[in-house]
Design an enzyme around this catalytic site. Structure first.
Site, PDB file in Angstrom:
ATOM      1  N   LYS A 109       5.100  74.245  51.412  1.00 15.48           N
ATOM      2  CA  LYS A 109       4.782  74.285  49.979  1.00 15.48           C
ATOM      3  C   LYS A 109       4.024  75.586  49.760  1.00 15.48           C
ATOM      4  CE  LYS A 109       3.461  70.824  46.741  1.00 15.48           C
ATOM      5  NZ  LYS A 109       4.553  70.979  45.791  1.00 15.48           N
TER       6      LYS A 109
HETATM    7  N1  PMP Z   1      10.509  69.215  46.318  1.00 17.12           N
HETATM    8  C1  PMP Z   1       9.739  70.185  45.808  1.00 17.12           C
HETATM    9  C2  PMP Z   1      10.270  71.568  45.690  1.00 17.12           C
HETATM   10  C3  PMP Z   1       8.434  69.873  45.386  1.00 17.12           C
HETATM   11  O1  PMP Z   1       7.646  70.829  44.864  1.00 17.12           O
HETATM   12  C4  PMP Z   1       7.958  68.546  45.485  1.00 17.12           C
HETATM   13  C5  PMP Z   1       6.581  68.193  45.001  1.00 17.12           C
HETATM   14  N2  PMP Z   1       5.630  68.350  45.995  1.00 17.12           N
HETATM   15  C6  PMP Z   1       8.807  67.572  46.044  1.00 17.12           C
HETATM   16  C7  PMP Z   1      10.083  67.951  46.442  1.00 17.12           C
HETATM   17  C8  PMP Z   1       8.350  66.167  46.244  1.00 17.12           C
HETATM   18  O2  PMP Z   1       7.414  66.086  47.284  1.00 17.12           O
HETATM   19  P1  PMP Z   1       6.285  64.976  47.332  1.00 17.12           P
HETATM   20  O3  PMP Z   1       6.974  63.667  47.205  1.00 17.12           O
HETATM   21  O4  PMP Z   1       5.654  65.151  48.675  1.00 17.12           O
HETATM   22  O5  PMP Z   1       5.369  65.238  46.214  1.00 17.12           O
END
Ligand code: PMP
Length: 306
Positions: free
Chosen positions: A155
């Protein structure tokens, strides 16, 4: 209004949590972040944070891509966040934003020989997509950032230009969100959320090698479908054309939570509104995150009341 932040090793008033315009991460996108949700349970007058430790584990993993010198363990970050939330005293749903960034005021594109800093702030947070039972979605003309260019599993702040391009293109064209294909032309995910489709009673989601972010909500749903709903989950590439003939489709992620997809590229998905499997998962998810399912309390960190 946010009153505090964790900044340079301590909790300070939010006005004091400021960086220079020369900060490396601001100039080059050399940062990593997390997004975590806190849920207010009105009956219990209790704030619960969902899967905080898992989010901090991924946060630290993202830091590894940046060669970050991380001074904190995931457990310590959980503790700091609880302290911050105790001070803020939110009595509503909130969002927690941990940020790791190259803090030196330096010119020069690199990730080594730079000081790493961690900041955390929180804010009240509601819906991410307005129509949670029927989002109108398009296929993006952009492609998902490829792991051969930027670690797709991280991220990382800089790579969110990709997400921003997808989201803005979708919204300016009158949609709520965009679905992005990867370099193979197969479905990756939404701009900031993972994706599931339902076909013949089975859940299908794109695999980690489709260049998705390995979402914690995605993992939660895979677990709940199999363990609590007796619904099979298949992890395999999804073609764009499969979206058009799916019985149901939905996005999932911390921010978006679970949002049903009503149409893709103007074609209704299933009945063109939230379907039965999506509804069941969504109802269960909201009970869990709000602390109404004792079995899944282990995923929640209660914030002690002050
Ligand atoms: N894909 C992307 C590109 C994201 O930014 C997110 C948000 N964090 C997610 C998927 C979903 O991840 P999570 O369930 O861990 O929030």
């Amino acid at each position: 209004m946010t009153k505090y932040a964790f900044f340079e090793g301590e909790i300070v008033p939010i006005e004091e949590a400021k960086v220079s315009i020369m900060t490396h991460a601001l100039n080059y996108g050399t940062g990593a972040f997390a997004g975590i949700r806190g849920y207010w349970n009105e009956e219990q007058e209790q704030l619960y944070v969902f899967r905080m430790l898992d989010h901090y584990r991924r946060f630290i993993q993202s830091g590894k891509y940046l060669l970050a010198q991380m001074d904190y363990t995931p457990e310590q970050l959980v503790e700091i966040t609880v302290e911050l939330l105790k001070l803020e005293g939110w009595r509503q749903d909130c969002y927690i934003r941990p940020l790791l960034y190259k803090a030196d005021t330096a010119i020069g594109i690199r990730i080594h020989d730079l000081r790493d800093a961690v900041a955390i702030f929180t804010l009240p947070f509601g819906k991410y997509i307005q129509d949670e039972e029927g989002a109108k979605v398009c296929t993006s003309s952009w492609r998902r950032v490829d792991d051969t260019a930027i670690p797709a599993r991280g991220k990382l702040t800089g790579s969110y230009i990709n997400s921003a391009l997808i989201k803005t293109e979708a919204m300016l064209n009158g949609f709520d969100e965009g679905i992005v294909l990867n370099q193979n032309g197969q479905v990756a995910e939404g701009s900031a959320e993972n994706l599931f489709i339902v076909r013949e009673g089975r859940l299908i989601t794109t695999p980690v090698y489709s260049n998705i972010l390995e979402g914690i909500t995605r993992r939660t749903i895979m677990h709940l479908a199999q363990e609590e709903m007796n619904v099979e989950v298949e992890e395999r590439p999804i073609d764009r054309s499969e979206l058009y003939v799916a019985d149901e489709a939905f996005f999932c992620g911390t921010g978006v939570q679970i949002v049903a997809i009503a149409s893709v590229d103007h074609r209704p998905v299933g009945e063109g509104r939230i379907g039965p499997i999506t509804r069941r998962i969504r109802d269960l998810y909201f009970r869990i995150v709000r602390g109404q399912e004792p079995k899944y309390r282990r995923w929640l960190t209660p914030v002690p009341k002050t």
